[in-house]
Write a protein that holds these residues in place. Sequence first.
Motif, PDB file in Angstrom:
ATOM      1  N   ILE A 178      -5.452   0.283  -3.638  1.00 31.62           N
ATOM      2  CA  ILE A 178      -4.156   0.074  -4.285  1.00 31.62           C
ATOM      3  C   ILE A 178      -3.335  -0.939  -3.496  1.00 31.62           C
ATOM      4  O   ILE A 178      -2.733  -1.862  -4.063  1.00 31.62           O
ATOM      5  CB  ILE A 178      -3.404   1.419  -4.412  1.00 31.62           C
ATOM      6  N   LEU A 179      -3.324  -0.807  -2.179  1.00 30.83           N
ATOM      7  CA  LEU A 179      -2.561  -1.726  -1.338  1.00 30.83           C
ATOM      8  C   LEU A 179      -3.100  -3.148  -1.399  1.00 30.83           C
ATOM      9  O   LEU A 179      -2.336  -4.115  -1.273  1.00 30.83           O
ATOM     10  CB  LEU A 179      -2.581  -1.246   0.116  1.00 30.83           C
ATOM     11  N   ARG A 180      -4.403  -3.282  -1.560  1.00 30.57           N
ATOM     12  CA  ARG A 180      -4.986  -4.621  -1.658  1.00 30.57           C
ATOM     13  C   ARG A 180      -4.375  -5.388  -2.828  1.00 30.57           C
ATOM     14  O   ARG A 180      -4.171  -6.599  -2.759  1.00 30.57           O
ATOM     15  CB  ARG A 180      -6.505  -4.510  -1.815  1.00 30.57           C
ATOM     16  N   ARG A 181      -4.076  -4.695  -3.896  1.00 29.44           N
ATOM     17  CA  ARG A 181      -3.533  -5.333  -5.093  1.00 29.44           C
ATOM     18  C   ARG A 181      -2.009  -5.306  -5.137  1.00 29.44           C
ATOM     19  O   ARG A 181      -1.393  -6.162  -5.775  1.00 29.44           O
ATOM     20  CB  ARG A 181      -4.123  -4.652  -6.328  1.00 29.44           C
ATOM     21  N   LEU A 182      -1.417  -4.310  -4.467  1.00 30.73           N
ATOM     22  CA  LEU A 182       0.046  -4.169  -4.478  1.00 30.73           C
ATOM     23  C   LEU A 182       0.543  -3.996  -3.038  1.00 30.73           C
ATOM     24  O   LEU A 182       0.929  -2.897  -2.616  1.00 30.73           O
ATOM     25  CB  LEU A 182       0.443  -2.965  -5.336  1.00 30.73           C
ATOM     26  N   PRO A 183       0.542  -5.058  -2.248  1.00 30.36           N
ATOM     27  CA  PRO A 183       0.837  -4.965  -0.813  1.00 30.36           C
ATOM     28  C   PRO A 183       2.279  -4.616  -0.461  1.00 30.36           C
ATOM     29  O   PRO A 183       2.562  -4.287   0.697  1.00 30.36           O
ATOM     30  CB  PRO A 183       0.472  -6.363  -0.289  1.00 30.36           C
ATOM     31  N   ASN A 184       3.186  -4.665  -1.409  1.00 30.96           N
ATOM     32  CA  ASN A 184       4.593  -4.380  -1.119  1.00 30.96           C
ATOM     33  C   ASN A 184       4.954  -2.904  -1.256  1.00 30.96           C
ATOM     34  O   ASN A 184       6.108  -2.523  -1.049  1.00 30.96           O
ATOM     35  CB  ASN A 184       5.498  -5.202  -2.029  1.00 30.96           C
ATOM     36  N   LEU A 185       3.988  -2.069  -1.607  1.00 31.74           N
ATOM     37  CA  LEU A 185       4.278  -0.641  -1.784  1.00 31.74           C
ATOM     38  C   LEU A 185       4.679   0.016  -0.463  1.00 31.74           C
ATOM     39  O   LEU A 185       4.177  -0.337   0.604  1.00 31.74           O
ATOM     40  CB  LEU A 185       3.053   0.079  -2.355  1.00 31.74           C
ATOM     41  N   LYS A 186       5.560   0.998  -0.569  1.00 34.14           N
ATOM     42  CA  LYS A 186       5.991   1.781   0.590  1.00 34.14           C
ATOM     43  C   LYS A 186       5.452   3.212   0.542  1.00 34.14           C
ATOM     44  O   LYS A 186       5.261   3.842   1.582  1.00 34.14           O
ATOM     45  CB  LYS A 186       7.525   1.839   0.649  1.00 34.14           C
ATOM     46  N   THR A 187       5.202   3.710  -0.677  1.00 31.98           N
ATOM     47  CA  THR A 187       4.729   5.082  -0.849  1.00 31.98           C
ATOM     48  C   THR A 187       3.635   5.114  -1.905  1.00 31.98           C
ATOM     49  O   THR A 187       3.789   4.520  -2.972  1.00 31.98           O
ATOM     50  CB  THR A 187       5.874   6.015  -1.286  1.00 31.98           C
ATOM     51  N   ILE A 188       2.520   5.807  -1.586  1.00 32.73           N
ATOM     52  CA  ILE A 188       1.420   5.980  -2.534  1.00 32.73           C
ATOM     53  C   ILE A 188       1.076   7.467  -2.605  1.00 32.73           C
ATOM     54  O   ILE A 188       0.843   8.109  -1.573  1.00 32.73           O
ATOM     55  CB  ILE A 188       0.170   5.188  -2.111  1.00 32.73           C
ATOM     56  N   ASP A 189       1.066   8.010  -3.785  1.00 33.74           N
ATOM     57  CA  ASP A 189       0.721   9.424  -3.996  1.00 33.74           C
ATOM     58  C   ASP A 189       1.547  10.359  -3.114  1.00 33.74           C
ATOM     59  O   ASP A 189       1.045  11.342  -2.570  1.00 33.74           O
ATOM     60  CB  ASP A 189      -0.776   9.642  -3.761  1.00 33.74           C
ATOM     61  N   GLY A 190       2.820  10.021  -2.973  1.00 33.59           N
ATOM     62  CA  GLY A 190       3.734  10.894  -2.243  1.00 33.59           C
ATOM     63  C   GLY A 190       3.711  10.761  -0.742  1.00 33.59           C
ATOM     64  O   GLY A 190       4.433  11.486  -0.052  1.00 33.59           O
ATOM     65  N   GLN A 191       2.924   9.825  -0.212  1.00 28.82           N
ATOM     66  CA  GLN A 191       2.847   9.643   1.237  1.00 28.82           C
ATOM     67  C   GLN A 191       3.178   8.206   1.606  1.00 28.82           C
ATOM     68  O   GLN A 191       2.751   7.261   0.932  1.00 28.82           O
ATOM     69  CB  GLN A 191       1.456  10.006   1.749  1.00 28.82           C
ATOM     70  N   LEU A 192       3.912   8.045   2.705  1.00 24.23           N
ATOM     71  CA  LEU A 192       4.285   6.713   3.160  1.00 24.23           C
ATOM     72  C   LEU A 192       3.045   5.904   3.537  1.00 24.23           C
ATOM     73  O   LEU A 192       2.073   6.444   4.072  1.00 24.23           O
ATOM     74  CB  LEU A 192       5.225   6.806   4.369  1.00 24.23           C
ATOM     75  N   VAL A 193       3.096   4.618   3.260  1.00 25.49           N
ATOM     76  CA  VAL A 193       2.008   3.720   3.620  1.00 25.49           C
ATOM     77  C   VAL A 193       1.980   3.534   5.138  1.00 25.49           C
ATOM     78  O   VAL A 193       3.021   3.372   5.784  1.00 25.49           O
ATOM     79  CB  VAL A 193       2.193   2.354   2.920  1.00 25.49           C
ATOM     80  N   LYS A 194       0.771   3.570   5.710  1.00 24.46           N
ATOM     81  CA  LYS A 194       0.611   3.426   7.159  1.00 24.46           C
ATOM     82  C   LYS A 194       0.155   2.002   7.507  1.00 24.46           C
ATOM     83  O   LYS A 194      -0.475   1.321   6.704  1.00 24.46           O
ATOM     84  CB  LYS A 194      -0.424   4.432   7.662  1.00 24.46           C
ATOM     85  N   ARG A 195       0.471   1.599   8.740  1.00 28.55           N
ATOM     86  CA  ARG A 195       0.117   0.263   9.193  1.00 28.55           C
ATOM     87  C   ARG A 195      -1.389   0.017   9.108  1.00 28.55           C
ATOM     88  O   ARG A 195      -1.838  -1.048   8.670  1.00 28.55           O
ATOM     89  CB  ARG A 195       0.585   0.053  10.635  1.00 28.55           C
ATOM     90  N   GLU A 196      -2.191   1.023   9.515  1.00 29.95           N
ATOM     91  CA  GLU A 196      -3.640   0.849   9.493  1.00 29.95           C
ATOM     92  C   GLU A 196      -4.183   0.683   8.073  1.00 29.95           C
ATOM     93  O   GLU A 196      -5.198   0.026   7.858  1.00 29.95           O
ATOM     94  CB  GLU A 196      -4.349   2.004  10.194  1.00 29.95           C
ATOM     95  N   GLU A 197      -3.491   1.267   7.097  1.00 28.38           N
ATOM     96  CA  GLU A 197      -3.906   1.093   5.701  1.00 28.38           C
ATOM     97  C   GLU A 197      -3.630  -0.338   5.233  1.00 28.38           C
ATOM     98  O   GLU A 197      -4.438  -0.930   4.512  1.00 28.38           O
ATOM     99  CB  GLU A 197      -3.171   2.093   4.812  1.00 28.38           C
ATOM    100  N   ILE A 198      -2.511  -0.875   5.663  1.00 31.92           N
ATOM    101  CA  ILE A 198      -2.182  -2.256   5.324  1.00 31.92           C
ATOM    102  C   ILE A 198      -3.217  -3.205   5.926  1.00 31.92           C
ATOM    103  O   ILE A 198      -3.698  -4.134   5.266  1.00 31.92           O
ATOM    104  CB  ILE A 198      -0.769  -2.617   5.832  1.00 31.92           C
ATOM    105  N   GLU A 199      -3.591  -2.948   7.171  1.00 39.15           N
ATOM    106  CA  GLU A 199      -4.561  -3.786   7.854  1.00 39.15           C
ATOM    107  C   GLU A 199      -5.933  -3.685   7.182  1.00 39.15           C
ATOM    108  O   GLU A 199      -6.637  -4.707   6.993  1.00 39.15           O
ATOM    109  CB  GLU A 199      -4.659  -3.392   9.328  1.00 39.15           C
ATOM    110  N   ALA A 200      -6.327  -2.481   6.795  1.00 36.82           N
ATOM    111  CA  ALA A 200      -7.619  -2.283   6.125  1.00 36.82           C
ATOM    112  C   ALA A 200      -7.645  -3.007   4.778  1.00 36.82           C
ATOM    113  O   ALA A 200      -8.661  -3.575   4.383  1.00 36.82           O
ATOM    114  CB  ALA A 200      -7.899  -0.797   5.931  1.00 36.82           C
TER     115      ALA A 200
END
Length: 222
Positions: A192-214
């Motif tokens: 999801i982040l690969r396509r929508l990198p500006n998201l802050k929350t996914i499925d009720g949980q905050l986006v983590k730095r390591e997820e952005i990097e992955a």
Amino acid sequence: MTTCAQAIQRWQERDKERRESEQKENLREKLEVEPVKLTPVEEITEINLCFQTPPIAKLDNKALGNLKKCKKLSLSTNMIDRMVSLTGMFELEILSLGRNNIKKIEKLEDVAGTLKQLWISYNQISSLDGLACLTNLTTLYCSNNLIKSYSELEKLQANEQLRDVVFCGNPMYGDEIGGNREAVRRAARVEILRRLPNLKTIDGQLVKREEIEAAQIEPPVE
């Protein structure tokens, strides 16, 4: 089936009863009160038409269009099969349509400039068409629908203000029951982040730095 007009009238009557009850409390405290009247449809700012008995099956744009000052319209847990234009709802910010029978997101042009949140989980949505017009959309709850491909998320790139999404329970996540649920959801978050990198929350949980990097490194999944 209950019509939208009937549901709105029921809400007005319940709201009047609630305010009358509050008025009785004020009388006990010897405060001056005025007679309680039904809130005019045009003055309602938030209305809950969820779980009507019998349920609402069809939306009525004429009845809903009278809710000119309504900021939050809740219609979840009915049997609504399709969306209608919301002409006249000039201030609508939150639209809740979860747990219905809706197959297509459509006819949101009349609230394109005001709608900030769309809650449409537990329906039969298979495509994310129909959302590009929502220039101020920040929140999309679309879990437990029929979205099969992560490529559908690319359609949301037009929604530049989007920050909070829920997509769990869609087929694109894969097998959340038979497999390792946590691993499946972690992988989905990255896709999801690969396509929508500006998201802050996914499925009720905050986006983590390591997820952005992955999301910036790992190869995409269709």
